[in-house]
Design a protein around this motif. Structure first.
Motif, PDB file in Angstrom:
ATOM      1  N   LEU A   1       0.822  -1.203   0.000  1.00 17.73           N
ATOM      2  CA  LEU A   1       0.000   0.000   0.000  1.00 17.73           C
ATOM      3  C   LEU A   1       0.861   1.260   0.000  1.00 17.73           C
ATOM      4  O   LEU A   1       0.578   2.217  -0.727  1.00 17.73           O
ATOM      5  CB  LEU A   1      -0.933  -0.003   1.216  1.00 17.73           C
ATOM      6  CG  LEU A   1      -2.011  -1.085   1.213  1.00 17.73           C
ATOM      7  CD1 LEU A   1      -2.716  -1.160   2.566  1.00 17.73           C
ATOM      8  CD2 LEU A   1      -3.031  -0.819   0.110  1.00 17.73           C
ATOM      9  N   GLY A   2       1.914   1.244   0.812  1.00 17.15           N
ATOM     10  CA  GLY A   2       2.787   2.415   0.876  1.00 17.15           C
ATOM     11  C   GLY A   2       3.458   2.697  -0.447  1.00 17.15           C
ATOM     12  O   GLY A   2       3.521   3.850  -0.904  1.00 17.15           O
ATOM     13  N   GLU A   3       3.942   1.642  -1.098  1.00 11.13           N
ATOM     14  CA  GLU A   3       4.706   1.812  -2.333  1.00 11.13           C
ATOM     15  C   GLU A   3       3.824   2.090  -3.548  1.00 11.13           C
ATOM     16  O   GLU A   3       4.127   2.986  -4.352  1.00 11.13           O
ATOM     17  CB  GLU A   3       5.548   0.560  -2.589  1.00 11.13           C
ATOM     18  CG  GLU A   3       6.475   0.669  -3.775  1.00 11.13           C
ATOM     19  CD  GLU A   3       7.597   1.687  -3.604  1.00 11.13           C
ATOM     20  OE1 GLU A   3       8.311   1.957  -4.586  1.00 11.13           O
ATOM     21  OE2 GLU A   3       7.761   2.218  -2.488  1.00 11.13           O
ATOM     22  N   HIS A   4       2.735   1.341  -3.695  1.00  7.35           N
ATOM     23  CA  HIS A   4       1.962   1.414  -4.937  1.00  7.35           C
ATOM     24  C   HIS A   4       0.638   2.188  -4.841  1.00  7.35           C
ATOM     25  O   HIS A   4       0.209   2.787  -5.838  1.00  7.35           O
ATOM     26  CB  HIS A   4       1.696   0.002  -5.458  1.00  7.35           C
ATOM     27  CG  HIS A   4       2.937  -0.797  -5.656  1.00  7.35           C
ATOM     28  ND1 HIS A   4       3.941  -0.407  -6.523  1.00  7.35           N
ATOM     29  CD2 HIS A   4       3.363  -1.963  -5.071  1.00  7.35           C
ATOM     30  CE1 HIS A   4       4.930  -1.291  -6.483  1.00  7.35           C
ATOM     31  NE2 HIS A   4       4.603  -2.241  -5.610  1.00  7.35           N
ATOM     32  N   ALA A   5      -0.008   2.188  -3.679  1.00  7.54           N
ATOM     33  CA  ALA A   5      -1.281   2.900  -3.545  1.00  7.54           C
ATOM     34  C   ALA A   5      -1.082   4.357  -3.136  1.00  7.54           C
ATOM     35  O   ALA A   5      -2.007   5.164  -3.272  1.00  7.54           O
ATOM     36  CB  ALA A   5      -2.172   2.203  -2.515  1.00  7.54           C
ATOM     37  N   LEU A   6       0.121   4.682  -2.637  1.00 10.08           N
ATOM     38  CA  LEU A   6       0.380   6.048  -2.186  1.00 10.08           C
ATOM     39  C   LEU A   6       1.561   6.687  -2.910  1.00 10.08           C
ATOM     40  O   LEU A   6       1.418   7.718  -3.570  1.00 10.08           O
ATOM     41  CB  LEU A   6       0.591   6.060  -0.668  1.00 10.08           C
ATOM     42  CG  LEU A   6      -0.690   5.780   0.140  1.00 10.08           C
ATOM     43  CD1 LEU A   6      -0.373   5.343   1.558  1.00 10.08           C
ATOM     44  CD2 LEU A   6      -1.585   7.010   0.147  1.00 10.08           C
ATOM     45  N   ASN A   7       2.743   6.077  -2.828  1.00  8.16           N
ATOM     46  CA  ASN A   7       3.916   6.682  -3.474  1.00  8.16           C
ATOM     47  C   ASN A   7       3.774   6.749  -4.995  1.00  8.16           C
ATOM     48  O   ASN A   7       4.131   7.753  -5.620  1.00  8.16           O
ATOM     49  CB  ASN A   7       5.176   5.908  -3.103  1.00  8.16           C
ATOM     50  CG  ASN A   7       5.594   6.122  -1.652  1.00  8.16           C
ATOM     51  OD1 ASN A   7       4.943   6.880  -0.931  1.00  8.16           O
ATOM     52  ND2 ASN A   7       6.648   5.460  -1.223  1.00  8.16           N
TER      53      ASN A   7
END
Length: 357
Positions: free
Chosen positions: A337-343
């Protein structure tokens, strides 16, 4: 006006009087339906003007409701902001934290986010005082363009040159506000993304962070069900103002998620790619049309497009699904989530302002 009526039908007779036995024709004085409509419209307009004069209310404020096509498109982007704010306020204390974040973040489509950003950026530009003043001068100008003047002349120039708003005084200030908003939003998205990645490591030290969770297929299905059941994003009732034929949206009058300074503190941004110029032309064109009451669903569909962002976000969505499919524990899900849904979303949206993940 003199008109001929048949008593049987109650309609104006066509051609000669009726010839049937026992039928008679009579003539009467009265306004034809079109005349009555014109007279009614004049009377209505006169009453509005009279009311405005005696009540102190401007005639512009009594006009028909504005088309909210731009606000409705922008709501799709603002909803992502709202979801980010909700997730920011949720503590990492159970596996449901990542589950709920996955549901919310994966519910946004690439097209809604990319088009929604353009629409929202246009509202930010339209809310810029210097740009509004330039539009007021355009609308009140008596210079002729193909025999037209004022707002009609302005729309004629827009038709000939979609980039015309870039030439107006105040356009630079409007663009700077859009770039700052975009940079700051991207920074806030990234800050949450990095927090998720950091928590992914911390969660490995907890029992719940390493516990087995439902199969990836069921979690992906759960997220899709959530997205389908979610109502469409709603546009707020903005305290917009109209002066000298130009409307400003008053974004700060809505809830915090609609405020241009929602991500305040993330820098100012700058256009470093040639394609960014094309996108900014669309933003200012939409802003101008909105301000001068020339926007509708069709114009939003034409100008609220950002193909590079759409393609980037589509790939990010696919990558997120692939990453989630490989997870077996909450801490792994948090990293995805941190890497692909936000960053990834931050860079897909922020590239216009020179943001690089």
């Amino acid at each position: 006006m003199l008109r001929c009526q048949s008593p049987a039908m109650g309609q104006p007779a066509q051609g000669h009087p009726a010839q049937g036995k026992g039928e008679s024709t009579k003539f009467g004085l009265g306004a034809t339906p079109p005349a009555r409509r014109i007279g009614g419209a004049i009377a209505s307009a006169a009453s509005i003007i009279a009311f405005a004069a005696t009540s102190g209310v401007s005639a512009e404020s009594l006009a028909q409701p504005r088309d909210t096509a731009l606000e409705r498109a922008a709501a799709d982007y603002v909803r992502f902001r709202e979801d980010v704010a909700v997730i920011e306020a949720t503590p990492f204390n159970s596996a449901e934290t990542t589950r709920e974040a996955h549901r919310r973040l994966s519910a946004h489509t690439a097209e809604d986010l990319s088009a929604g950003w353009v629409a929202y950026a246009a509202l930010v530009a339209a809310d810029t005082p210097a740009f509004r003043e330039a539009l007021e001068k355009e609308v009140s100008s008596r210079k002729k363009v193909k025999g037209l003047s004022g707002a009609d002349a302005f729309f004629a120039q827009l038709a000939e040159d979609p980039a015309y708003p870039r030439k107006l005084k105040g356009a630079d200030e409007a663009m700077n506000r859009v770039l700052a908003m975009t940079t700051q939003d991207a920074a806030r998205f990234t800050a949450l993304g990095e927090s998720f990645k950091e928590q992914a490591y911390a969660m490995q030290k907890t029992s719940w962070g390493k516990a087995k969770i439902p199969s990836s297929s069921s979690r992906l299905s759960d997220a899709e069900t959530y997205a389908r059941a979610r109502p469409s994003a709603a546009a707020p009732t903005l305290a917009s103002t109209t002066q000298k034929g130009v409307t400003t949206p008053g974004l700060a009058s809505a809830n915090a998620a609609w405020n241009p300074e929602w991500g305040k503190g993330g820098g100012s941004g700058q256009m470093t790619e040639p394609n960014a110029q094309v996108i900014m032309n669309r933003v200012l064109n939409l802003a101008s049309r909105y301000a001068v009451s020339g926007v509708n669903d069709k114009t939003v569909a034409v100008y609220a497009r950002n193909d590079k962002s759409n393609s980037c976000l589509s790939f990010a969505t696919l990558t997120l699904k692939q990453c989630i499919a490989a997870t077996r524990a909450p801490y792994e899900e948090a990293f995805c989530l941190g890497e692909h849904a936000l960053n990834d979303v931050a860079s897909c949206i922020g590239w216009v302002a020179g943001v690089d993940k």
